[in-house]
Scaffold this motif. Sequence first.
Motif, PDB file in Angstrom:
ATOM      1  N   GLU A  59       0.768  -1.388   0.089  1.00  0.00           N
ATOM      2  CA  GLU A  59      -0.015   0.081   0.187  1.00  0.00           C
ATOM      3  C   GLU A  59       0.544   1.783  -0.013  1.00  0.00           C
ATOM      4  OE1 GLU A  59      -3.602   0.191  -0.181  1.00  0.00           O
ATOM      5  OE2 GLU A  59      -3.204  -2.712   0.033  1.00  0.00           O
ATOM      6  N   LYS A  60       0.243   2.198  -0.932  1.00  0.00           N
ATOM      7  CA  LYS A  60       0.980   3.393  -0.466  1.00  0.00           C
ATOM      8  C   LYS A  60       0.021   4.687   0.440  1.00  0.00           C
ATOM      9  CE  LYS A  60       3.159   2.072  -4.810  1.00  0.00           C
ATOM     10  NZ  LYS A  60       3.852   2.776  -5.931  1.00  0.00           N
ATOM     11  N   GLY A  61       0.569   5.957   0.195  1.00  0.00           N
ATOM     12  CA  GLY A  61      -0.145   6.728   1.523  1.00  0.00           C
ATOM     13  C   GLY A  61       0.763   8.336   0.452  1.00  0.00           C
ATOM     14  N   GLU A  62      -0.306   9.324  -0.170  1.00  0.00           N
ATOM     15  CA  GLU A  62       0.666  10.532  -0.132  1.00  0.00           C
ATOM     16  C   GLU A  62       0.630  11.074   1.188  1.00  0.00           C
ATOM     17  OE1 GLU A  62       2.083  11.090  -2.833  1.00  0.00           O
ATOM     18  OE2 GLU A  62       1.056   9.509  -3.992  1.00  0.00           O
ATOM     19  N   TRP A  63       1.744  12.104   1.526  1.00  0.00           N
ATOM     20  CA  TRP A  63       2.011  12.264   3.088  1.00  0.00           C
ATOM     21  C   TRP A  63       3.189  13.494   2.579  1.00  0.00           C
ATOM     22  CZ3 TRP A  63       1.589   6.872   5.432  1.00  0.00           C
ATOM     23  CH2 TRP A  63      -0.099   6.555   5.772  1.00  0.00           C
ATOM     24  N   THR A  64       3.209  14.295   3.599  1.00  0.00           N
ATOM     25  CA  THR A  64       4.075  15.253   3.929  1.00  0.00           C
ATOM     26  C   THR A  64       4.846  13.870   5.223  1.00  0.00           C
ATOM     27  OG1 THR A  64       3.096  16.550   6.086  1.00  0.00           O
ATOM     28  CG2 THR A  64       2.792  16.586   3.676  1.00  0.00           C
ATOM     29  N   PRO A  65       5.836  14.468   5.744  1.00  0.00           N
ATOM     30  CA  PRO A  65       6.508  13.384   7.405  1.00  0.00           C
ATOM     31  C   PRO A  65       5.941  13.604   8.594  1.00  0.00           C
ATOM     32  CG  PRO A  65       8.364  14.788   5.526  1.00  0.00           C
ATOM     33  CD  PRO A  65       7.119  14.595   4.760  1.00  0.00           C
ATOM     34  N   ALA A  66       5.364  15.188   8.157  1.00  0.00           N
ATOM     35  CA  ALA A  66       4.432  15.264   9.461  1.00  0.00           C
ATOM     36  C   ALA A  66       3.026  14.589   9.291  1.00  0.00           C
ATOM     37  CB  ALA A  66       4.210  16.545   9.295  1.00  0.00           C
ATOM     38  N   GLU A  67       2.509  14.155   8.828  1.00  0.00           N
ATOM     39  CA  GLU A  67       1.260  13.287   7.860  1.00  0.00           C
ATOM     40  C   GLU A  67       1.223  12.104   8.557  1.00  0.00           C
ATOM     41  OE1 GLU A  67      -1.037  16.222   5.027  1.00  0.00           O
ATOM     42  OE2 GLU A  67       0.328  14.854   4.241  1.00  0.00           O
ATOM     43  N   ALA A  68       2.830  11.845   8.084  1.00  0.00           N
ATOM     44  CA  ALA A  68       3.193  10.152   8.172  1.00  0.00           C
ATOM     45  C   ALA A  68       3.612  10.237   9.205  1.00  0.00           C
ATOM     46  CB  ALA A  68       4.194   9.980   7.782  1.00  0.00           C
ATOM     47  N   ALA A  69       3.894  10.882  10.205  1.00  0.00           N
ATOM     48  CA  ALA A  69       4.149  10.878  11.607  1.00  0.00           C
ATOM     49  C   ALA A  69       2.739  10.783  12.758  1.00  0.00           C
ATOM     50  CB  ALA A  69       5.621  11.944  12.378  1.00  0.00           C
ATOM     51  N   ASP A  70       1.759  11.571  12.158  1.00  0.00           N
ATOM     52  CA  ASP A  70       1.029  11.936  12.977  1.00  0.00           C
ATOM     53  C   ASP A  70       0.425  10.364  12.821  1.00  0.00           C
ATOM     54  OD1 ASP A  70       1.046  14.065  13.668  1.00  0.00           O
ATOM     55  OD2 ASP A  70       0.457  14.981  11.866  1.00  0.00           O
ATOM     56  N   TRP A  71       0.559  10.106  11.065  1.00  0.00           N
ATOM     57  CA  TRP A  71      -0.686   8.755  10.972  1.00  0.00           C
ATOM     58  C   TRP A  71      -0.135   7.664  11.850  1.00  0.00           C
ATOM     59  CZ3 TRP A  71       0.621   3.263   9.099  1.00  0.00           C
ATOM     60  CH2 TRP A  71      -0.332   2.694   9.047  1.00  0.00           C
ATOM     61  N   PHE A  72       1.255   7.726  12.041  1.00  0.00           N
ATOM     62  CA  PHE A  72       2.254   6.522  12.344  1.00  0.00           C
ATOM     63  C   PHE A  72       1.458   6.148  14.198  1.00  0.00           C
ATOM     64  CE2 PHE A  72       5.690   5.220  15.779  1.00  0.00           C
ATOM     65  CZ  PHE A  72       5.216   3.925  15.183  1.00  0.00           C
ATOM     66  N   ALA A  73       1.668   7.923  15.308  1.00  0.00           N
ATOM     67  CA  ALA A  73       1.535   8.328  16.428  1.00  0.00           C
ATOM     68  C   ALA A  73      -0.030   7.552  17.075  1.00  0.00           C
ATOM     69  CB  ALA A  73       1.795   9.411  16.502  1.00  0.00           C
ATOM     70  N   LYS A  74      -0.987   7.955  15.707  1.00  0.00           N
ATOM     71  CA  LYS A  74      -2.645   7.731  15.508  1.00  0.00           C
ATOM     72  C   LYS A  74      -2.770   6.503  16.576  1.00  0.00           C
ATOM     73  CE  LYS A  74      -7.231   8.449  14.247  1.00  0.00           C
ATOM     74  NZ  LYS A  74      -7.576   9.062  13.138  1.00  0.00           N
ATOM     75  N   GLN A  75      -2.056   5.653  15.461  1.00  0.00           N
ATOM     76  CA  GLN A  75      -2.195   4.399  14.988  1.00  0.00           C
ATOM     77  C   GLN A  75      -1.033   2.993  16.292  1.00  0.00           C
ATOM     78  OE1 GLN A  75      -4.095   1.933  12.896  1.00  0.00           O
ATOM     79  NE2 GLN A  75      -4.194   4.122  11.727  1.00  0.00           N
ATOM     80  N   TYR A  76      -0.222   4.036  17.034  1.00  0.00           N
ATOM     81  CA  TYR A  76       0.544   2.539  17.227  1.00  0.00           C
ATOM     82  C   TYR A  76       1.229   3.068  18.526  1.00  0.00           C
ATOM     83  CZ  TYR A  76       0.058  -0.628  12.997  1.00  0.00           C
ATOM     84  OH  TYR A  76      -0.112  -1.142  11.835  1.00  0.00           O
ATOM     85  N   LEU A  77       0.561   4.243  18.840  1.00  0.00           N
ATOM     86  CA  LEU A  77       1.751   5.245  19.866  1.00  0.00           C
ATOM     87  C   LEU A  77       0.432   5.500  21.414  1.00  0.00           C
ATOM     88  CD1 LEU A  77       3.969   7.823  18.725  1.00  0.00           C
ATOM     89  CD2 LEU A  77       4.435   5.216  19.257  1.00  0.00           C
ATOM     90  N   PRO A  78       0.942   5.457  22.755  1.00  0.00           N
ATOM     91  CA  PRO A  78      -0.303   5.906  23.138  1.00  0.00           C
ATOM     92  C   PRO A  78       0.099   7.568  23.387  1.00  0.00           C
ATOM     93  CG  PRO A  78       2.009   5.353  24.632  1.00  0.00           C
ATOM     94  CD  PRO A  78       2.429   5.115  23.359  1.00  0.00           C
ATOM     95  N   ASP A  79      -0.711   8.053  24.546  1.00  0.00           N
ATOM     96  CA  ASP A  79      -1.279   9.414  24.396  1.00  0.00           C
ATOM     97  C   ASP A  79      -0.102  10.074  25.296  1.00  0.00           C
ATOM     98  OD1 ASP A  79      -2.111  11.999  25.128  1.00  0.00           O
ATOM     99  OD2 ASP A  79      -3.620  11.044  26.425  1.00  0.00           O
ATOM    100  N   LEU A  80       0.798  10.596  24.570  1.00  0.00           N
ATOM    101  CA  LEU A  80       2.153  11.228  24.652  1.00  0.00           C
ATOM    102  C   LEU A  80       2.873  12.196  26.094  1.00  0.00           C
ATOM    103  CD1 LEU A  80       3.506  11.421  21.316  1.00  0.00           C
ATOM    104  CD2 LEU A  80       3.919   9.474  23.060  1.00  0.00           C
TER     105      LEU A  80
END
Length: 540
Positions: free
Chosen positions: A19-40
């Motif tokens: 799969e592919k995603g059209e993102w800026t690095p900031a959007e990619a980081a946000d996506w990753f955090a939403k999927q896999y990180l706890p409430d920082l």
Amino acid sequence: MENMGEAEGTSTYRLGGGEKGEWTPAEAADWFAKQYLPDLSEVSVRFPEEWLYSGCSIQTPDLPPDQLAKQMYETVEVEEKDKVGSFMGNVTGDNAEHEMYKYLTGIPKTSRTALFVNYNVSMFQRFRGKPHQNQEFDIVLVFGELRKWLTIEVKAGQKGGKGWADQLKEGKIFYNEVLAATGIDTKDWEYIPVAAFPNAQNRKQVNGVPNFLKQNTNGLVITKHEMSRSLEDLLPKGPKYEIDETYLTLVKWLMASAHCSKLGASLSLTPSDPVKETKRKLVGSNTSDLGVGVSEDPGPSSSTVSQYSSLKGKPVGSQESILFWNKDQAQFLFQDNPRCIIKGDYGSGKTLVLFAKLKSLVEKGRKVVFISCLLPYEAVPPIYEVIMRKKLEEFGDNISVKEPEPGYILMEGNEHDPVVYSSLVDKMLEKSVERYILIYNYSTYLQLFLDALARRGLPTPVKKPRTVYSVEDIKTHLQENISEGIMYDRRGIRDVCLEWIGANSKIPIIYMNYLNSWDKHIERIREGNPTLFIHVEVEI
């Protein structure tokens, strides 16, 4: 995830499964955090989160470094003496990093921090799709309430060592690079260069400290003397802040890049936690951390593994073997642990420890079954053909050997555990499974699998209506223009279809059933020797 190198701004990122995603690095980081990180804002994080420590990392006895070096020089063969100095450097260096790690994990849990061990600049640069350099820092600590970024260089020498001040200068360059990329004003944060010397009694012992502190007025030097106090007490005094968006942004970017930017790989934004899950399944959640299991204390790095071949063949307890066998290995050999995990790098002695244990069990009259999970690779014989096979032959009829069936993967768990189904999807991505046949006995657990597919953005398989399908019907379905999976209720296909599917379908097969049910039907598929058969067996 892998940045595929588009122009500045939005980039094409490749995810697991193609799969592919059209993102800026900031959007990619946000996506990753939403999927896999706890409430920082509520939880501190570390990279790596957990390290498996089984006691097979350091192959040395409990001796002071000078006595250890002396004994090694006297014991190893002449042609191996040139390795001793390098090996001892690794031992003392890794122990020093370990001491610093333990000190930093003492930061109160009420503080918000992000701790990164052995973070490499190339991770961040690949994440952004930029040219990368190989520059690793021992420890990076982002302190939320204080808005301070600490780059920590650890040296084992009592008088310091070479290059630590220059490394901390490189740390500031990287700090500025991160703030610029994330759009954070350098006025909002402070860079603190930290030189750590866990083996030095005080700063006066360490060469270069006065000049370092003169050039870095906010710099920090930590020795044994300073480690008696908390880190917060040692840092320059300043206000405390609420956890804000700048801290969250820094941690998101660093965590996403650390998990996703691996050299030479198609990088997946679906990090699993195999250590925690393996520990739960094999040794239980409450197993002691001594020698086996999982510990938040990582122990010294396995890079210190001894490679002295002249010591490995010596009997346990001999003068020579003391440099190879350690007390944790002895614990495994002489205690009756029903389940344990042995982990170590190449040359660390996993095979020797394993067969010493097998031998002791056989001598006690215990029944032993050896199961090898190493499948042969093309042109490379599996290790048990080279080493283990000879060892096993020594046991004669006292041990039975079970070898894996190529193409067969068994996954087990609880019917209602989402981890089972997310692990199934992980395995499908790992094996590049796109078009497949799914056969299920009961639909109660099916929705959890479909939810796991949806979370990864993968298509839902086509569900065939329940009826009684023949082999000809199955052939027709496979000829249809279906690019994803095809689902069948087991009760809706004839028994003879199972044999045909196993032998002729030419695409992966996934079979989901309850524990110890419909075993004869599963065997019918396996007899056809399918190229890939993933068997998911759940208990109620």
